[in-house]
Design an enzyme around this catalytic site. Structure first.
Site, mmCIF file in Angstrom:
data_model
loop_
_atom_site.group_PDB
_atom_site.id
_atom_site.type_symbol
_atom_site.label_atom_id
_atom_site.label_comp_id
_atom_site.label_asym_id
_atom_site.label_seq_id
_atom_site.Cartn_x
_atom_site.Cartn_y
_atom_site.Cartn_z
ATOM 1 N N TYR A 63 0.835 -1.210 0.000
ATOM 2 C CA TYR A 63 0.000 0.000 0.000
ATOM 3 C C TYR A 63 0.862 1.248 0.000
ATOM 4 O O TYR A 63 0.510 2.280 -0.561
ATOM 5 C CB TYR A 63 -0.987 -0.008 1.193
ATOM 6 C CG TYR A 63 -2.244 -0.748 0.811
ATOM 7 C CD1 TYR A 63 -2.376 -2.113 1.065
ATOM 8 C CD2 TYR A 63 -3.264 -0.102 0.119
ATOM 9 C CE1 TYR A 63 -3.504 -2.803 0.653
ATOM 10 C CE2 TYR A 63 -4.398 -0.796 -0.298
ATOM 11 C CZ TYR A 63 -4.510 -2.151 -0.041
ATOM 12 O OH TYR A 63 -5.624 -2.846 -0.468
ATOM 13 N N HIS A 115 -15.163 1.906 -2.097
ATOM 14 C CA HIS A 115 -14.101 1.033 -1.584
ATOM 15 C C HIS A 115 -13.151 1.753 -0.654
ATOM 16 O O HIS A 115 -12.028 1.303 -0.427
ATOM 17 C CB HIS A 115 -13.327 0.397 -2.749
ATOM 18 C CG HIS A 115 -14.157 -0.598 -3.507
ATOM 19 N ND1 HIS A 115 -13.832 -1.022 -4.767
ATOM 20 C CD2 HIS A 115 -15.312 -1.218 -3.185
ATOM 21 C CE1 HIS A 115 -14.753 -1.885 -5.180
ATOM 22 N NE2 HIS A 115 -15.664 -2.009 -4.233
ATOM 23 N N CYS A 123 -7.410 2.374 12.917
ATOM 24 C CA CYS A 123 -6.723 1.571 13.937
ATOM 25 C C CYS A 123 -7.458 0.245 14.142
ATOM 26 O O CYS A 123 -8.672 0.220 14.360
ATOM 27 C CB CYS A 123 -6.679 2.346 15.268
ATOM 28 S SG CYS A 123 -5.887 1.386 16.567
ATOM 29 N N SER A 185 -14.165 -2.867 -15.186
ATOM 30 C CA SER A 185 -14.415 -4.172 -15.803
ATOM 31 C C SER A 185 -15.798 -4.686 -15.406
ATOM 32 O O SER A 185 -16.324 -5.615 -16.006
ATOM 33 C CB SER A 185 -13.344 -5.169 -15.352
ATOM 34 O OG SER A 185 -13.367 -5.258 -13.929
HETATM 35 N N1 APR Z 1 -9.788 4.593 -20.120
HETATM 36 C C1 APR Z 1 -10.922 3.929 -19.780
HETATM 37 N N2 APR Z 1 -10.943 2.635 -19.371
HETATM 38 C C2 APR Z 1 -9.750 2.010 -19.304
HETATM 39 C C3 APR Z 1 -8.524 2.620 -19.638
HETATM 40 C C4 APR Z 1 -8.576 3.968 -20.062
HETATM 41 N N3 APR Z 1 -7.454 4.621 -20.416
HETATM 42 N N4 APR Z 1 -7.523 1.704 -19.460
HETATM 43 C C5 APR Z 1 -8.112 0.570 -19.019
HETATM 44 N N5 APR Z 1 -9.449 0.740 -18.938
HETATM 45 C C6 APR Z 1 -10.476 -0.201 -18.511
HETATM 46 C C7 APR Z 1 -10.128 -1.654 -18.700
HETATM 47 O O1 APR Z 1 -10.467 -2.055 -20.034
HETATM 48 C C8 APR Z 1 -11.038 -2.312 -17.666
HETATM 49 O O2 APR Z 1 -12.325 -2.571 -18.196
HETATM 50 O O3 APR Z 1 -10.656 -0.031 -17.128
HETATM 51 C C9 APR Z 1 -11.163 -1.245 -16.586
HETATM 52 C C10 APR Z 1 -10.354 -1.562 -15.348
HETATM 53 O O4 APR Z 1 -10.909 -2.711 -14.761
HETATM 54 P P1 APR Z 1 -10.286 -3.229 -13.380
HETATM 55 O O5 APR Z 1 -8.792 -3.189 -13.462
HETATM 56 O O6 APR Z 1 -10.984 -4.515 -13.048
HETATM 57 O O7 APR Z 1 -10.684 -2.101 -12.330
HETATM 58 P P2 APR Z 1 -12.074 -1.959 -11.570
HETATM 59 O O8 APR Z 1 -13.208 -2.334 -12.457
HETATM 60 O O9 APR Z 1 -12.074 -0.586 -10.976
HETATM 61 O O10 APR Z 1 -11.935 -3.039 -10.378
HETATM 62 C C11 APR Z 1 -12.962 -3.048 -9.416
HETATM 63 O O11 APR Z 1 -11.672 -4.642 -8.123
HETATM 64 O O12 APR Z 1 -9.547 -5.216 -7.460
HETATM 65 C C12 APR Z 1 -10.742 -4.663 -7.027
HETATM 66 O O13 APR Z 1 -11.124 -3.126 -5.309
HETATM 67 C C13 APR Z 1 -10.543 -3.243 -6.564
HETATM 68 O O14 APR Z 1 -11.920 -1.290 -6.953
HETATM 69 C C14 APR Z 1 -11.313 -2.403 -7.588
HETATM 70 C C15 APR Z 1 -12.357 -3.383 -8.078
#
Ligand code: APR
Length: 243
Positions: A63, A115, A123, A185
């Site tokens: 972190y 989140h 703490c 995603s």
């Molecule tokens: N612009 C827009 N979208 C983008 C870009 C960009 N430049 N680059 C990547 N992406 C998209 C990817 O295609 C994907 O669909 O952003 C998305 C990221 O997905 P994740 O990495 O799964 O992130 P997220 O959906 O926020 O994950 C949800 O999962 O790991 C946990 O707590 C964590 O909050 C997070 C949660």
């Protein structure tokens, strides 16, 4: 794009729902997909209560590394575009899964952090929560009041979402007539219920993402591209519709 802008400009209660992709162009890595954090690290080793119990130093090193990365990051045109849509009176709020605080740094005022936030620690003994201005120094950081072990005030896998944030997100999704889904995603629940609840309540759903997402099935509009390119263009179109 014009059709989305017209629908957005005509909406009465539009809300944004964002994920890690909205911060990608700020240099903050996403979790899934090419180069994502979960490709290099195992989430169950770093982002679960069990991992923290087992090895708080390892979790804090990760972190602290993310805090340093985010500390050096600036909001990108995507964050700024969403703040502009709020200033135009078009966007009522941003519901985000991100913990980087970049929406507020960009000027968004109503931000619902499902989140938690990497700039808050809690703490594990007395439960007090503190803001932190910069990456933590010593690892693991200790509570200034009771000396207990501090943890990042973020939601780990298997943990409940902050009650207030969840309630507010539910209320926004239930009354939204438009939801702009950006950079997620759509793979993680319960957060990913929010756009589905909006859809069920009749909201128009626009998804902005360069790739496929698990929310594409509810998308009325799918704009393929990077948020930092798409959103400023969308705001420019919305401005034209409002004049
Ligand atoms: N612009 C827009 N979208 C983008 C870009 C960009 N430049 N680059 C990547 N992406 C998209 C990817 O295609 C994907 O669909 O952003 C998305 C990221 O997905 P994740 O990495 O799964 O992130 P997220 O959906 O926020 O994950 C949800 O999962 O790991 C946990 O707590 C964590 O909050 C997070 C949660």
């Amino acid at each position: 794009m014009e059709e989305v802008a017209r629908a957005l400009a005509a909406s009465k209660s539009a809300v944004a729902f964002t994920g890690a992709g909205v911060s990608a162009e700020s240099g903050v890595p996403t979790f899934r997909g090419a180069g994502g954090l979960w490709e290099r690290y195992r989430p169950e080793e770093l982002a679960t209560p069990e991992a923290f119990e087992r090895d708080p130093d390892l979790v804090w090193r990760w972190y602290k590394w993310r805090q340093e990365l985010i500390y050096a990051a600036d909001p990108n045109p995507a964050h700024l575009a969403l703040a502009e849509l709020e200033r135009l009176g078009v966007l009522k709020a941003v519901i985000t899964q991100n913990v980087d605080g970049l929406h507020r740094k960009a000027g968004s005022r109503r931000v619902v952090e499902l989140h938690g936030n990497i700039w808050r620690v809690r703490c594990t003994s007395c439960g007090r929560e503190f803001p932190v201005e910069k990456p933590v120094g010593e690892i693991p950081p200790r509570c200034p009041i009771c000396g207990g072990l501090l943890r990042p005030a973020v939601v780990w896998f298997g943990e409940p979402l902050p009650r207030g944030a969840w309630e507010e997100a539910l209320s926004l999704a239930s009354s939204a007539d438009f939801m702009l889904v950006v950079g997620t995603s759509g793979a993680v629940y319960p957060a990913a219920h929010i756009p589905r609840i909006a859809k069920r309540n009749g909201a128009v759903i626009a998804v902005v993402d360069p790739g496929e997402t698990a929310l594409d099935d509810i998308a009325d509009f799918k704009i393929r591209g990077k948020a930092a390119e798409i959103l400023p263009r969308l705001v420019a179109e919305v401005r034209r519709c409002l004049t």
